[in-house]
Design a protein around this motif. Structure first.
Motif, PDB file in Angstrom:
ATOM      1  N   GLN B 189       0.841  -1.199   0.000  1.00  0.00           N
ATOM      2  CA  GLN B 189       0.000   0.000   0.000  1.00  0.00           C
ATOM      3  C   GLN B 189       0.875   1.247   0.000  1.00  0.00           C
ATOM      4  O   GLN B 189       0.684   2.168  -0.795  1.00  0.00           O
ATOM      5  CB  GLN B 189      -0.917   0.008   1.223  1.00  0.00           C
ATOM      6  N   VAL B 190       1.862   1.233   0.899  1.00  0.00           N
ATOM      7  CA  VAL B 190       2.766   2.380   0.986  1.00  0.00           C
ATOM      8  C   VAL B 190       3.538   2.519  -0.322  1.00  0.00           C
ATOM      9  O   VAL B 190       3.674   3.612  -0.878  1.00  0.00           O
ATOM     10  CB  VAL B 190       3.736   2.200   2.176  1.00  0.00           C
ATOM     11  N   PHE B 191       4.014   1.365  -0.832  1.00  0.00           N
ATOM     12  CA  PHE B 191       4.821   1.380  -2.049  1.00  0.00           C
ATOM     13  C   PHE B 191       4.033   1.927  -3.245  1.00  0.00           C
ATOM     14  O   PHE B 191       4.518   2.758  -4.011  1.00  0.00           O
ATOM     15  CB  PHE B 191       5.328  -0.032  -2.342  1.00  0.00           C
ATOM     16  N   LEU B 192       2.797   1.463  -3.385  1.00  0.00           N
ATOM     17  CA  LEU B 192       1.966   1.908  -4.507  1.00  0.00           C
ATOM     18  C   LEU B 192       1.703   3.404  -4.443  1.00  0.00           C
ATOM     19  O   LEU B 192       1.723   4.104  -5.449  1.00  0.00           O
ATOM     20  CB  LEU B 192       0.636   1.151  -4.509  1.00  0.00           C
ATOM     21  N   LYS B 193       1.463   3.865  -3.234  1.00  0.00           N
ATOM     22  CA  LYS B 193       1.184   5.292  -3.043  1.00  0.00           C
ATOM     23  C   LYS B 193       2.410   6.114  -3.449  1.00  0.00           C
ATOM     24  O   LYS B 193       2.298   7.116  -4.157  1.00  0.00           O
ATOM     25  CB  LYS B 193       0.809   5.512  -1.577  1.00  0.00           C
ATOM     26  N   GLU B 194       3.579   5.669  -3.006  1.00  0.00           N
ATOM     27  CA  GLU B 194       4.832   6.349  -3.375  1.00  0.00           C
ATOM     28  C   GLU B 194       5.033   6.336  -4.880  1.00  0.00           C
ATOM     29  O   GLU B 194       5.382   7.348  -5.486  1.00  0.00           O
ATOM     30  CB  GLU B 194       6.035   5.630  -2.738  1.00  0.00           C
ATOM     31  N   LEU B 195       4.792   5.168  -5.453  1.00  0.00           N
ATOM     32  CA  LEU B 195       4.989   4.996  -6.890  1.00  0.00           C
ATOM     33  C   LEU B 195       4.095   5.951  -7.670  1.00  0.00           C
ATOM     34  O   LEU B 195       4.529   6.595  -8.631  1.00  0.00           O
ATOM     35  CB  LEU B 195       4.665   3.546  -7.274  1.00  0.00           C
ATOM     36  N   GLN B 196       2.867   6.055  -7.227  1.00  0.00           N
ATOM     37  CA  GLN B 196       1.928   6.926  -7.923  1.00  0.00           C
ATOM     38  C   GLN B 196       2.399   8.373  -7.862  1.00  0.00           C
ATOM     39  O   GLN B 196       2.334   9.106  -8.837  1.00  0.00           O
ATOM     40  CB  GLN B 196       0.528   6.786  -7.310  1.00  0.00           C
ATOM     41  N   ARG B 197       2.915   8.751  -6.701  1.00  0.00           N
ATOM     42  CA  ARG B 197       3.391  10.119  -6.541  1.00  0.00           C
ATOM     43  C   ARG B 197       4.611  10.363  -7.442  1.00  0.00           C
ATOM     44  O   ARG B 197       4.704  11.384  -8.112  1.00  0.00           O
ATOM     45  CB  ARG B 197       3.761  10.367  -5.070  1.00  0.00           C
ATOM     46  N   GLU B 198       5.519   9.383  -7.479  1.00  0.00           N
ATOM     47  CA  GLU B 198       6.718   9.531  -8.307  1.00  0.00           C
ATOM     48  C   GLU B 198       6.384   9.615  -9.790  1.00  0.00           C
ATOM     49  O   GLU B 198       6.932  10.424 -10.518  1.00  0.00           O
ATOM     50  CB  GLU B 198       7.653   8.327  -8.099  1.00  0.00           C
ATOM     51  N   LEU B 199       5.477   8.721 -10.224  1.00  0.00           N
ATOM     52  CA  LEU B 199       5.146   8.678 -11.650  1.00  0.00           C
ATOM     53  C   LEU B 199       4.268   9.845 -12.057  1.00  0.00           C
ATOM     54  O   LEU B 199       4.242  10.244 -13.211  1.00  0.00           O
ATOM     55  CB  LEU B 199       4.428   7.368 -11.991  1.00  0.00           C
ATOM     56  N   GLY B 200       3.519  10.370 -11.076  1.00  0.00           N
ATOM     57  CA  GLY B 200       2.632  11.494 -11.368  1.00  0.00           C
ATOM     58  C   GLY B 200       1.501  11.151 -12.311  1.00  0.00           C
ATOM     59  O   GLY B 200       0.997  12.002 -13.036  1.00  0.00           O
ATOM     60  N   ILE B 201       1.093   9.858 -12.365  1.00  0.00           N
ATOM     61  CA  ILE B 201       0.005   9.482 -13.253  1.00  0.00           C
ATOM     62  C   ILE B 201      -1.243   9.149 -12.436  1.00  0.00           C
ATOM     63  O   ILE B 201      -1.182   9.023 -11.217  1.00  0.00           O
ATOM     64  CB  ILE B 201       0.375   8.269 -14.144  1.00  0.00           C
ATOM     65  N   THR B 202      -2.349   9.032 -13.130  1.00  0.00           N
ATOM     66  CA  THR B 202      -3.617   8.759 -12.466  1.00  0.00           C
ATOM     67  C   THR B 202      -3.725   7.268 -12.162  1.00  0.00           C
ATOM     68  O   THR B 202      -3.452   6.434 -13.028  1.00  0.00           O
ATOM     69  CB  THR B 202      -4.783   9.173 -13.386  1.00  0.00           C
ATOM     70  N   PHE B 203      -4.096   6.934 -10.933  1.00  0.00           N
ATOM     71  CA  PHE B 203      -4.359   5.547 -10.560  1.00  0.00           C
ATOM     72  C   PHE B 203      -5.853   5.394 -10.307  1.00  0.00           C
ATOM     73  O   PHE B 203      -6.419   6.181  -9.563  1.00  0.00           O
ATOM     74  CB  PHE B 203      -3.640   5.166  -9.249  1.00  0.00           C
ATOM     75  N   VAL B 204      -6.459   4.403 -10.930  1.00  0.00           N
ATOM     76  CA  VAL B 204      -7.829   4.034 -10.546  1.00  0.00           C
ATOM     77  C   VAL B 204      -7.745   2.654  -9.927  1.00  0.00           C
ATOM     78  O   VAL B 204      -7.301   1.696 -10.566  1.00  0.00           O
ATOM     79  CB  VAL B 204      -8.790   4.043 -11.750  1.00  0.00           C
ATOM     80  N   TYR B 205      -8.149   2.570  -8.666  1.00  0.00           N
ATOM     81  CA  TYR B 205      -7.841   1.428  -7.842  1.00  0.00           C
ATOM     82  C   TYR B 205      -9.141   0.806  -7.348  1.00  0.00           C
ATOM     83  O   TYR B 205      -9.984   1.502  -6.772  1.00  0.00           O
ATOM     84  CB  TYR B 205      -7.019   1.944  -6.655  1.00  0.00           C
ATOM     85  N   VAL B 206      -9.314  -0.487  -7.584  1.00  0.00           N
ATOM     86  CA  VAL B 206     -10.532  -1.162  -7.118  1.00  0.00           C
ATOM     87  C   VAL B 206     -10.212  -1.985  -5.880  1.00  0.00           C
ATOM     88  O   VAL B 206      -9.223  -2.723  -5.860  1.00  0.00           O
ATOM     89  CB  VAL B 206     -11.090  -2.097  -8.214  1.00  0.00           C
ATOM     90  N   THR B 207     -11.010  -1.834  -4.835  1.00  0.00           N
ATOM     91  CA  THR B 207     -10.817  -2.662  -3.641  1.00  0.00           C
ATOM     92  C   THR B 207     -12.130  -2.806  -2.896  1.00  0.00           C
ATOM     93  O   THR B 207     -13.048  -2.009  -3.070  1.00  0.00           O
ATOM     94  CB  THR B 207      -9.747  -2.072  -2.708  1.00  0.00           C
ATOM     95  N   HIS B 208     -12.209  -3.864  -2.076  1.00  0.00           N
ATOM     96  CA  HIS B 208     -13.356  -3.984  -1.181  1.00  0.00           C
ATOM     97  C   HIS B 208     -12.924  -3.699   0.257  1.00  0.00           C
ATOM     98  O   HIS B 208     -13.705  -3.813   1.182  1.00  0.00           O
ATOM     99  CB  HIS B 208     -13.967  -5.385  -1.281  1.00  0.00           C
TER     100      HIS B 208
END
Lengths: 279, 344
Positions: B189-208
Motif C-alpha cells: 500500500q505504501v509502495f503503490l502510493k509512493e509509486l503513484q506520486r513519483e510517476l505522477g500518473i492517475t491511478f484508478v484502484y478497485v478494492t473492497h
C-alpha cells in the motif's frame, strides 16, 4: 527398521508390477530375433532375418502405409474439432454445455465394439463404401476426446485474463494469437496429437468394423495370428510397433512436463495421461 | 444518485480535461444490473479508489474504463477523448489484473517487455526499459525467471512493472493486493502510493477493503448495487457518510435514532465514563485488540453503540473487567452526522 522394511517391500512390489507389465513385451522383443520359426525358450540363435522378410512383404508395407495415413488424418481432424470444442466449453456458457461435454467424452468410455458396430451400421445404412475415410471417421471418434481433454485441461489451468492482458498491453488479435495463445496451447495440442496418433495406430476393434477389404497394420497382425501364420514376422512387426508407440507417448509426457505453463508436481502427470484410456 | 465532491485542490483541472469521465454508463448481464447509470469524473494525477462489496459494480466500472466491457449506454472519455468504441489495445491505459495474468511461458523480463515488443520497439531499448522498471519495483536480477518460480508478492510486482513500463497516463488496478498476506499488503500500500506520486500518473484502484481505500486514496467512490453512494476524500467519506450504507461499509456502523433524527457517531469520538452526563447503558461485550479495546454498549433508550478506547494506562485485565458495568456515553454534537438521505 519398520520404515526401511516398508520401503523395501514397496520397491519389490513396484518391481513386480513393472515386471508383470513388461515381461510379455520383452518376450516378443526377444522372439523378434529368433532364428527358428518355432517359438520356444530359449531361442536357438539370433537373427535379423524376420525384419527383412517383414519389410519386403508388400501387404505389410501397404498395411503400415494405411495405418500411418489413417492415424495422421484422424489426428488432424481431432486437433481441429477437439481444440475447437475445448475452447467453446472452457470459455463460453451456453445452454446444454454440460451435456455437450459429456457427449464428447462418452465415445472413449463406450466399448470399441459398440462404436464399431454403430458406425458400420450407419455406413451400410447410407450406402457408404468402407474405405480409408470410414477408418478415419471411426478413429476420430476417440482421437477427438484425447485432444479435447488435453486442450481443455490447459485452458482451465491458464488465466482467462491472459487475452485481456495482451490486448491491454497494446497487442492486436494476431499478435495475441502468436505470442500468447499459440505458445500456451501448442504443447497441449502436440501432446494430444501424439497420443491420438498412438491410439489410432494400434486400434483394432473399431477398425475391424470400418476398414472394408484393406488391412491396417493391427488388422494384418490380427489376421496372421488368427491363422497361425508368419509368427516370426509378426514378432518383428510388433517390435517395430512397440518402439513406434513408445516414442510419441514419451514425447507427449515430456512436452507436458517441460512447459512453464504447468505447476511442477502431480498436476502435469494427470494432465498428460488423462487422455490415455485403458486400451 | 451521487454528488460530486470537489477534487483535491491541485490534483484536478491541471490539464483541463479529466483523466476519466464516465457519463450515463449502464451495463447489464441479462436480468442482472451491474452498473445502473453512473457518472464519474476522475481528475488527472489522482489516486482514485472504487470501493464497494463484491457485486457492487466497481470491477465492471474498471473494465468499462479499460475497454474489456462495452457499456449498454453511456460514454467513456479519457483525457477529453471519447473512447467508448475504441478497442482496449488502442486505449492509453494499462491494467494490473487481480490474478496478475502473467504470461506463463515468458520469463519475467519478457513479460515486462511485452507492451513494448508489440509496439515494435527495438530489443535493446525495451530490455533497458524493462530492467529499469524491474529495479523500480524492487525486483532486480529476477528477469530470467518464469512467473511460476516467483512468490505471490513478486508476481504482483511483475504485473505492476509490465503495466507501468508502457508509461500510461492512467493505470487501472483491480484488487491488486487481494491475494497477499496482511503484512505484505500494508507494505505494498505504501509502495503503490509512493509509486503513484513519483510517476505522477492517475491511478484508478478497485478494492473492497475500506482501510486500504482510506489509506491510499486522494478521493474514493463508494459503490453499492451498481450505483455510487458517495464520492469524496477519505475524510469526507469517513466523517460525513451521506447514506446508511456508506456509514456501515466505511467504518463501524454506529447509528442511533433519537427524537426522530437518525445520525451516526464514530466509535473513537465517544467518551465513556462511569458517571456524568450522556446516554446511559450497559457494557455488553469487551473486545481486546492490543493497542485499543472495543466496547459494545447497550443503551437504555434503545440501540447499541461501539466505543473504542486506546489502552493507554489501562491493562488488558482492566479492560475485560468493564463487562456488565453501567456507563455513560457522551460525544460532541459536531461529531454526529445526520443520515438524511436513504437510498430508495
Amino acid at each position: 527398521m519398520e520404515r526401511r522394511s516398508t520401503r523395501i517391500g514397496l520397491a519389490l512390489w513396484a518391481l513386480l508390477v513393472t515386471a508383470f507389465l513388461w515381461i510379455p513385451l520383452l518376450l516378443i522383443l526377444v522372439y523378434a530375433f529368433n532364428r527358428s520359426n518355432v517359438q520356444s525358450w530359449p531361442i536357438p540363435g539370433f537373427t535379423t532375418h524376420w525384419f527383412r522378410v517383414a519389410w519386403d512383404a508388400q501387404e505389410v508395407r501397404d498395411a503400415i502405409w494405411l495405418s500411418v495415413r489413417a492415424g495422421l488424418l484422424a489426428t488432424g481432424i481431432a486437433i481441429l474439432l477437439g481444440s475447437g470444442a475445448a475452447f467453446a466449453i472452457a470459455r463460453f456458457r451456453f445452454f446444454g454445455r454440460e451435456s455437450v461435454s459429456f457427449l464428447l467424452v462418452l465415445p472413449i468410455a463406450l466399448p470399441g465394439i459398440i462404436t464399431g458396430m454403430a458406425l458400420n451400421t450407419f455406413f451400410v445404412f447410407n450406402h457408404i463404401d468402407l474405405s480409408l475415410w470410414t477408418i478415419v471417421i471411426g478413429h476420430a471418434t476417440f482421437c477427438i476426446v484425447i485432444v479435447y481433454n488435453n486442450v481443455l485441461a490447459r485452458l482451465r489451468r491458464s488465466s482467462p485474463s491472459l487475452l485481456e492482458a495482451s490486448a491491454d498491453l497494446g497487442a492486436d488479435g494476431w499478435q495475441t494469437f502468436r505470442f500468447v495463445v499459440w505458445p500456451v496451447l501448442s504443447t497441449a495440442l502436440v501432446a494430444g496429437g501424439l497420443l491420438a496418433f498412438a491410439l489410432s495406430f494400434d486400434e483394432v476393434v473399431v477398425t475391424y468394423f470400418t476398414a472394408g477389404a484393406q488391412n491396417t497394420l493391427p488388422l494384418l497382425i490380427f489376421g496372421y495370428i488368427r491363422l497361425g501364420q508368419q509368427l516370426p514376422v509378426v514378432n518383428a512387426i510388433a517390435f517395430a510397433m512397440i518402439v513406434l508407440t513408445v516414442i510419441p507417448v514419451a514425447l507427449a509426457q515430456r512436452l507436458m512436463r517441460d512447459t512453464g505453463v504447468l505447476r511442477r508436481g502431480a498436476a502435469n502427470v494427470t494432465e498428460a495421461t488423462q487422455g490415455i484410456p485403458a486400451v | 444518485m451521487a454528488t460530486q465532491a470537489p477534487a483535491r485542490p491541485g490534483a484536478s483541472s491541471a490539464a483541463g480535461a479529466p483523466a476519466v469521465r464516465l457519463t450515463g454508463i449502464r451495463r447489464t448481464y441479462g436480468e442482472v444490473v451491474a452498473i445502473a447509470g453512473l457518472d464519474l469524473d476522475i481528475a488527472d494525477g489522482e489516486f482514485f479508489t472504487l470501493l464497494g462489496p463484491s457485486g457492487s459494480g466497481k470491477t465492471t466500472t474498471l473494465r468499462v474504463i479499460a475497454g474489456f466491457e462495452r457499456p449498454d449506454a453511456g460514454h467513456v472519455e479519457l483525457q477529453g477523448r471519447d473512447v467508448t468504441n475504441v478497442a482496449p489495445s488502442e486505449r492509453p491505459v494499462n491494467t494490473v489484473f487481480q490474478d496478475y495474468a502473467l504470461f506463463p511461458h515468458m520469463s519475467v523480463v519478457e513479460n515486462v517487455e511485452y507492451g513494448l515488443r508489440v509496439k515494435g520497439i527495438g530489443r535493446k531499448e525495451r530490455r533497458e526499459r524493462a530492467e529499469e522498471v524491474l529495479a523500480r519495483v524492487r525486483l532486480p536480477g529476477l528477469g530470467a525467471r518464469k512467473p511460476i518460480q516467483l512468490s505471490g508478492g513478486q508476481r504482483q510486482r511483475v504485473a505492476l512493472a509490465r503495466a507501468i513500463v508502457n508509461r500510461p497516463p492512467l493505470l487501472l488496478l483491480d484488487e491488486p493486493l487481494g491475494a497477499l498476506d496482511l503484512k505484505l499488503r500494508q507494505e505494498m500500500q505504501v509502495f503503490l502510493k509512493e509509486l503513484q506520486r513519483e510517476l505522477g500518473i492517475t491511478f484508478v484502484y478497485v478494492t473492497h477493503d475500506q482501510e486500504e481505500a482510506l489509506t491510499m486514496s486522494d478521493r474514493l467512490a463508494v459503490f453499492n448495487e451498481g450505483r455510487i453512494e458517495q464520492i469524496g476524500t477519505p475524510a469526507d467519506v469517513y466523517e460525513h457518510p451521506e447514506t446508511e450504507f456508506v456509514a456501515g461499509f466505511v467504518g463501524v456502523s454506529n447509528i442511533l435514532e433519537r427524537d426522530g433524527r437518525r445520525f451516526i457517531v464514530r466509535p473513537e469520538k465517544i467518551l465513556m465514563t462511569e458517571t456524568g452526563d450522556g446516554e446511559a447503558g450497559v457494557v455488553k461485550e469487551v473486545v481486546y485488540v492490543g493497542g485499543f479495546t472495543r466496547y459494545i454498549v447497550d443503551l437504555d433508550a434503545g440501540g447499541e453503540l461501539v466505543v473504542v478506547r486506546q489502552n493507554l494506562e489501562s491493562s488488558s485485565q482492566d479492560a475485560l473487567e468493564e463487562r456488565g458495568k453501567r456507563v455513560r456515553l457522551s460525544w460532541r454534537p459536531e461529531h454526529t452526522y445526520d443520515i438524511g438521505r436513504d437510498r430508495a
